[in-house]
Structure formats: C-alpha cells, structure tokens
Design an enzyme around this catalytic site. Structure first.
Site, short mmCIF file in Angstrom:
data_model
loop_
_atom_site.label_atom_id
_atom_site.label_comp_id
_atom_site.label_asym_id
_atom_site.label_seq_id
_atom_site.Cartn_x
_atom_site.Cartn_y
_atom_site.Cartn_z
N GLY A 93 0.88 -1.15 0.00
CA GLY A 93 0.00 0.00 0.00
C GLY A 93 0.92 1.21 0.00
N GLY A 95 3.34 3.23 1.31
CA GLY A 95 4.21 3.13 2.47
C GLY A 95 5.03 4.36 2.76
N LYS A 116 5.78 11.37 -2.34
CA LYS A 116 6.78 10.33 -2.13
C LYS A 116 7.77 10.87 -1.10
CE LYS A 116 9.56 7.19 -5.04
NZ LYS A 116 9.99 6.97 -6.45
N ASP A 128 11.28 3.72 6.57
CA ASP A 128 11.21 5.01 7.27
C ASP A 128 10.28 6.01 6.62
OD1 ASP A 128 12.62 5.84 5.03
OD2 ASP A 128 14.51 6.20 6.08
N GLY A 129 9.67 5.66 5.47
CA GLY A 129 8.73 6.56 4.82
C GLY A 129 9.35 7.77 4.18
N ARG A 182 4.04 14.64 -6.90
CA ARG A 182 3.82 14.40 -8.32
C ARG A 182 2.40 14.81 -8.69
NH1 ARG A 182 3.21 8.74 -6.79
NH2 ARG A 182 5.41 8.34 -7.21
N ARG A 189 -4.55 1.94 -9.20
CA ARG A 189 -3.63 0.96 -9.76
C ARG A 189 -4.34 -0.33 -10.13
NH1 ARG A 189 -1.38 4.04 -5.74
NH2 ARG A 189 0.87 4.43 -5.75
N ASP A 263 1.37 -2.97 -8.88
CA ASP A 263 1.07 -1.81 -8.04
C ASP A 263 1.65 -0.53 -8.62
OD1 ASP A 263 3.45 -3.36 -7.09
OD2 ASP A 263 3.81 -1.54 -5.95
N ASN A 264 2.47 -0.66 -9.68
CA ASN A 264 3.02 0.51 -10.37
C ASN A 264 2.31 0.80 -11.70
OD1 ASN A 264 4.94 1.10 -8.43
ND2 ASN A 264 6.53 -0.12 -9.40
#
Length: 465
Positions: A93, A95, A116, A128-129, A182, A189, A263-264
């Site tokens: 998901g 992340g 992102k 760590d995101g 972005r 997706r 997922d991309n």
C-alpha cells in the site's frame, strides 16, 4: 509545438471521497526539520492555477502539507495489493506517500497530487517513509525526459529538501532527504482492483470500476467486442488501449522503467513511480535497469510483455464479475494496438508521416538494424536520421516513400541530441552533493524541454488521458 499545459484557474475536486472509506486511510505528514524548495514545476503550476502563489506559500502546501483550499482535509494513504516481480504481495500500500489533493485542469481532466517521502503510513512496515534527495532529482529527470519524448507520464511538481540524514544500503550514507509531490491523472492501480478481488469485496470492486469509468473516461470497446456494455469489460478495453500505447512509448523513448509491478500500473495509462530507471546507451533488448532484476524480467525488450501480463492480472480481478471470454477478447487486442502505436510513435520521432501499412514495419526493422550495426542508441539514431537525412542502405530504401514532417527547429541542426544516460545523471547529482550546485540540473531541464518543443506533440490514441 508539443502538447503544452494550458493555464487554468484552481479547481478543487476531491472526488476520491466517493470511495475513500474502503480504498484509503487518513494519515499525517511527517514534521520535517527544514523545508527548502529545490524544484517547482513552472509549467504545470499554471495548469492547475497555483502559479500565483509565492514560494513560501508553495512550500507550506508541498512541504508541510497544509490542506489546499476546498480540498482533502487530511492526506489519504491508498490501499492496494500487487504482483512484485510476479510474486503476489498482499502486504503493500502507500508506504511512504499519500494522496494530498485532487483538482481539475482547464480541460476538465481529474488530476491528483501524490507524494513520495512524506512519512510513514500503516503500510510502511519497517521502512522510514522517506525519500532521498537523489531519488527526487532522478524523478525530475525521468519525468521531464519522458514528457518531452511524448510518453504519458506523471509530472514532478515539487521537490523540497527536508533536512534529514538517511541511511540507505544501496548508496553512500548518510544521504540527504526530500519530499516529492507528483501531479498525475489518478492513483488507481491494477493492484487496487487486485486487493478488492482477493478480499472478495465485489460491491467495492464494481464501485471502483464505476469510479474509474466516470473520472477517467474513454471510448467504448469496438462494436464487435463481446460484452461491450459491461462496465468491467469497458474499463478493461480502455486500460488495454492505454497500456499498449504506454509500452510503445517506452520502446520508442529507449526507456527502461525497471519495476513494472502491478502496483506501479495506473489504470489511466500514465507512467509513474520511477526508481532504478535507465535510458539505453545502445539498442539492446536485454538491457536491465535494476541490479536486483537478476532474470531480466523487466529488461528493455520485455517491457511490452510485462505490461500485457499486468493487464492480464486486471482481467483476472474482473473474472468474478464479468464474462471470461469477453475479458480474453479484450486482452487479445493488446498486440495489434501495441504494433500500431509503435509504428505511429516511431515514425513521429523519426520525423516522417506514417502510412499505416507494412512499409511502416520495414522502417522499424531497418532502424533497429541500423542501431545494431552502428552500436548506437535511440537518442543518437533519431537525431542523426531525422526526416531520413543521412540515411543509407536499407534504411534509406525503407524511407523513400515517406513524407518528412517539419524539422525546422534549430535543435535539429545542433551537434548532438539531448540524452539521459547514467553517467550524466551521476554528474548532475555530484554537482548537488559536492557543491550544492543546482544550476546544471536546471539547465538540463531547460534543454530537455527545448527538445520536446522540437519534437512536437506525439500521436496518441483516442481516450488518451
């Protein structure tokens, strides 16, 4: 001229709230030690009516994520599953990103702000995101180059340095951090549908199909298509058309995405999420972008196969609610659509008008052979032989019946093409890492955009978003 973003008024439209209760989770952005604006997309801020705000306010929105006016009150981390290198993973998901806001451009198209490196979410697991600043710089370069080459791509809207030192195992550490925003046509997706299918949430699956058809509209399937009135079949046909063109755009650009997991894959047909990408130094179908792609699953020449396979996973997700023969019929369109898009895009970049006949294929074959013989890549090939100039042998013979398009832009008279090979990427990054010198990057973006002006607008199929 290429397809330029047109100036528009700001028009918030957070329609994701129609499905957010079962498709996303509210999250909070990280509180960063600093927020220093490093890149602001001065083409696309006009297209969404945000060009009038100053840099301080811009940073408040895209570094601190203060809610945009009349938009989402809190960010949403999207839920999805996906095949990662063809192994199904239900534990993914958003992340290290979230959906920050939605709005319409001047033509009414739905656009998302996605992030992102904006902090941890329920799907971060042990990560760590965060995003490295180098990763943000690479995202700028990938999106600007693909946009100039006519690919349907997300746009890097903002890069803000965040003042943290990050530890990474695959690059020198500690390294600088950033948060990226972005701009894209949605974040629905193939993996979003896979999750609902696996969880057997048929009502939600149908609702997400309806949401996608409503907000990412496209043409109806061909009149002879089986099940052409079923929403799932309509959406699959639209996705197939968009993905076939996306695959062709990668090949004509000489681009290797590197991580074509489900997922991309955005159902709008828009490319996004750039990690270990590369451009070809020479025409080599087996060239890979990711060091961890040991089997070459996502090698340059296998990208159309990979994207088609991903479309098959979408069809499998629909198989519990739609006729299977109709789904297969939609999938079978991918090959012919891809070949058509390849010919149209190839001849566009070469600077001649396609004929829609077998002679187009002969030009492609002669072009590939020319690159192999000369050991050059697409950038040099398309520049050197623009409009058929300097062509000899089989390439000259194949191009004889073609009409040249306008090549009067001074770019075509310069000594070398704009390219994006890894050595230059590293040089651009070194200027930033060693001297905090951003001017070479900004100059490169300007050169890429100028190349895009010289190429003009790429041919795109009906329903292209």
């Amino acid at each position: 001229m290429p397809s330029q973003p047109q100036a528009a008024d700001y028009s918030a439209d957070p329609v994701i709230l129609e499905v957010a209760a079962w498709l996303a989770d509210p999250v909070k952005a990280a509180d960063f030690p600093k927020t220093e604006l490093r890149f602001r997309n001065d083409r696309w801020d006009k297209a969404v009516g945000l060009d009038g705000i100053n840099d301080d306010k811009f940073t408040t929105y895209f570094g601190h994520f203060e809610p945009l006016p009349d938009n989402l009150k809190e960010p949403l981390a999207m839920r999805y599953h996906g095949h990662q290198f063809r192994t199904y993973n239900p534990d993914i998901g958003d992340g290290r990103g979230f959906l920050f806001g939605q709005l319409r451009d001047g033509s009414g198209r739905l656009l998302d702000f996605g992030t992102k490196g904006s902090g941890t979410t329920p799907y971060s697991r042990t990560a760590d995101g965060r995003l490295t600043l180098k990763g943000g710089v690479r995202e700028i370069l990938a999106t600007e180059m693909l946009e100039a080459l006519g690919a349907n791509t997300s746009k890097t809207f903002a890069i803000i340095e965040t003042g943290e030192e990050l530890q990474r195992g695959d690059e020198p550490s500690p390294t600088r951090s950033a948060v990226m925003t972005r701009l894209s046509h949605g974040h629905i997706r193939i993996g979003s549908f896979q999750r609902l299918a696996v969880l057997e949430e048929e009502d939600h699956l149908r609702a997400l199909i309806d949401y996608s058809l409503k907000h990412f509209p496209g043409p109806l399937p061909p009149e002879d298509a089986s099940g052409r009135e079923e929403p799932a079949i309509i959406l699959l046909h639209q996705v197939i058309e968009r993905m076939a063109d996306l695959a062709a755009s990668y090949m004509v650009a000489g681009f290797v995405h590197g991580v074509l997991n489900t997922d991309n894959m955005n159902i709008s047909g828009e490319s996004f999420d750039y990690g270990p990408w590369r451009w070809l130094p020479s025409w080599a179908p087996g060239f890979t972008a990711a060091y961890f792609d040991q089997t070459g699953l996502y090698a340059f020449g296998r990208q159309p196969e990979a994207i088609h396979w991903n479309c098959g996973q979408l069809a499998i997700s629909f198989s519990q609610i739609a006729d299977r023969d109709a789904l297969v019929g939609a999938l079978e369109r991918f090959g012919p659509l891809y070949q058509e898009a390849m010919a149209n895009r190839w001849l566009w970049r070469l600077g001649v008008k396609p004929k829609g006949t077998e002679s187009d294929t002969k030009v492609l074959e002669a072009s590939e052979q020319t690159m192999r013989d000369a050991k050059i890549g697409p950038d040099e090939f398309f520049f050197q032989y623009r409009g058929g100039r300097d062509a000899t042998g089989a390439l000259a013979d194949a191009l004889k019946p073609y009409v040249t398009t306008d090549s009067d832009h001074p770019y075509w008279s310069e000594g070398a093409p704009v390219s994006m090979l890894i050595d230059e990427v590293e040089t651009l990054w070194s200027a930033i890492a060693e001297r905090d010198d951003w001017q070479p990057l900004y100059d490169k973006v300007a050169a890429i955009r100028r190349m895009g002006e010289a190429l003009g607008a790429a041919p795109v199929p009906a329903g292209h978003l």
